[in-house]
Design an enzyme around this catalytic site. Sequence first.
Site, PDB file in Angstrom:
ATOM      1  N   GLU A 191       0.847  -1.189   0.000  1.00  0.00           N
ATOM      2  CA  GLU A 191       0.000   0.000   0.000  1.00  0.00           C
ATOM      3  C   GLU A 191       0.879   1.234   0.000  1.00  0.00           C
ATOM      4  O   GLU A 191       1.891   1.281   0.714  1.00  0.00           O
ATOM      5  CB  GLU A 191      -0.881   0.104   1.264  1.00  0.00           C
ATOM      6  CG  GLU A 191      -2.020  -0.844   1.390  1.00  0.00           C
ATOM      7  CD  GLU A 191      -2.812  -0.585   2.685  1.00  0.00           C
ATOM      8  OE1 GLU A 191      -2.892   0.593   3.112  1.00  0.00           O
ATOM      9  OE2 GLU A 191      -3.313  -1.552   3.266  1.00  0.00           O
ATOM     10  N   GLU A 226     -13.551   6.052  -0.483  1.00  0.00           N
ATOM     11  CA  GLU A 226     -14.434   5.149   0.269  1.00  0.00           C
ATOM     12  C   GLU A 226     -15.148   5.945   1.354  1.00  0.00           C
ATOM     13  O   GLU A 226     -14.548   6.328   2.353  1.00  0.00           O
ATOM     14  CB  GLU A 226     -13.622   3.997   0.862  1.00  0.00           C
ATOM     15  CG  GLU A 226     -12.962   3.132  -0.205  1.00  0.00           C
ATOM     16  CD  GLU A 226     -12.009   2.105   0.370  1.00  0.00           C
ATOM     17  OE1 GLU A 226     -12.491   1.155   1.011  1.00  0.00           O
ATOM     18  OE2 GLU A 226     -10.783   2.266   0.189  1.00  0.00           O
ATOM     19  N   LYS A 279     -15.130   4.990   5.298  1.00  0.00           N
ATOM     20  CA  LYS A 279     -13.897   4.858   6.076  1.00  0.00           C
ATOM     21  C   LYS A 279     -13.840   5.979   7.099  1.00  0.00           C
ATOM     22  O   LYS A 279     -14.552   6.963   7.029  1.00  0.00           O
ATOM     23  CB  LYS A 279     -12.673   4.894   5.161  1.00  0.00           C
ATOM     24  CG  LYS A 279     -12.540   3.669   4.261  1.00  0.00           C
ATOM     25  CD  LYS A 279     -11.114   3.430   3.814  1.00  0.00           C
ATOM     26  CE  LYS A 279     -10.278   2.920   4.977  1.00  0.00           C
ATOM     27  NZ  LYS A 279      -8.955   2.447   4.539  1.00  0.00           N
ATOM     28  N   GLU A 338      -9.295   9.737   5.603  1.00  0.00           N
ATOM     29  CA  GLU A 338      -9.334   8.344   5.171  1.00  0.00           C
ATOM     30  C   GLU A 338     -10.298   8.122   4.003  1.00  0.00           C
ATOM     31  O   GLU A 338     -10.210   7.109   3.302  1.00  0.00           O
ATOM     32  CB  GLU A 338      -9.749   7.445   6.347  1.00  0.00           C
ATOM     33  CG  GLU A 338      -8.786   7.448   7.522  1.00  0.00           C
ATOM     34  CD  GLU A 338      -7.481   6.731   7.215  1.00  0.00           C
ATOM     35  OE1 GLU A 338      -7.451   5.939   6.258  1.00  0.00           O
ATOM     36  OE2 GLU A 338      -6.507   6.971   7.955  1.00  0.00           O
TER      37      GLU A 338
END
Length: 386
Positions: free
Chosen positions: A271, A320, A323, A329
């Site tokens: 990641e 997203e 999150k 995030e």
Amino acid sequence: MASFCEIIANKPYVVSAFLLLGLLTLSSTTTGAESIGVCYGRVANNLPPDPEVISLYQANGITRMRIFDPNPPTLQALKGSNIELIVGVRNQDIQSLGNDVAAATAWVQNNVLNYFPDVKFRYIAVGNEIKPQDAEAIYVLAAMKNIKTAIASANLQDQIKVSTAIDMSLLGSSYPPSTGSFSDAASSYINPIIAFLASNGSPFLANVYPYFSYIGDTKDISLGYALFAAPGVTVQDGAFGYTNLFAAAVDALYSALEKAGGSSVEIVVSETGWPSQGGEGATVENASTYYKNLIDSVKGGTPKRRGKPVETYLFAMFDENQKGPAEIERHFGLFSPDKQPKYQIRFNEKNKALANRCTPTKSSHVVYWSILFSSLLFFNKSHGHK
């Protein structure tokens, strides 16, 4: 003028030599883009259906994917896509897989063998960012061993490697990179895992985020150094000069691996990313700079592994919206949920261009494989193979 695909379909002998040349050079040719994958996270309620997601990967020439759990609709949609996959074991499943070989065997059967070879599994990541103090930590290595045993029972141990994904918090020292070492608290947890990776030829999966290092120490870490945009060497470490924080972090991990007996273990960055809003330094411009410079940089490796492309997975495919709790995030996506790109990034332009020019038909598949077979026969004869 006839297109390249029309020439293949109508006059295959014209391109036989070119195909043979490609076969001879394929194994030794690797581009930076081919080292790039993208994580597909699904902590959202507004994402496209999985088949559309896979089509978006293909349309952009993204040839590798990481998913964090073996989601059946995703695995089903991946069939025949030729996308190489890291599939994750959920942290909450690790204890049962570590305690019970039969449970690990069932996991492999249900989530790997039931889809293989239509899905191209590359790695199995047993857990994500587990800390030594976490309850799951004592089961990680056992789960890795049990998963590997199940993979080996299917004779796939050379094709599918088993690992776990860590974050940089396991390091006790990282500056300068040559001093990289795991903390005393982490060593008893990670050292046996490193020994397993070394003995099985598996990579060390690491989540590396220069963004969080930067916002944690903006006094000593410049934005340019974090974005691969420093004017020159920022950190001189013996014979190695570092112009970006990403390479320094990866080499600190290599130094730590060497000290832990894992000098043969390769690092895969499972990641990395930069948010587009929600926090300090989180802008579309900075994120775009980070991703573009990262893709250019990893093709050349790091100072400690010069010329060895760093296999890297960008986080993440989409913003997203579920999150959190931090707002930042929710803004790591390369695409919006409506599939519109947030940045102009070339993931693998060569594959994308080929896909656009040569959409395969039934007849072209037949011609292609006949050319391939003929070229291989020629190659064998010319090299004295029997």
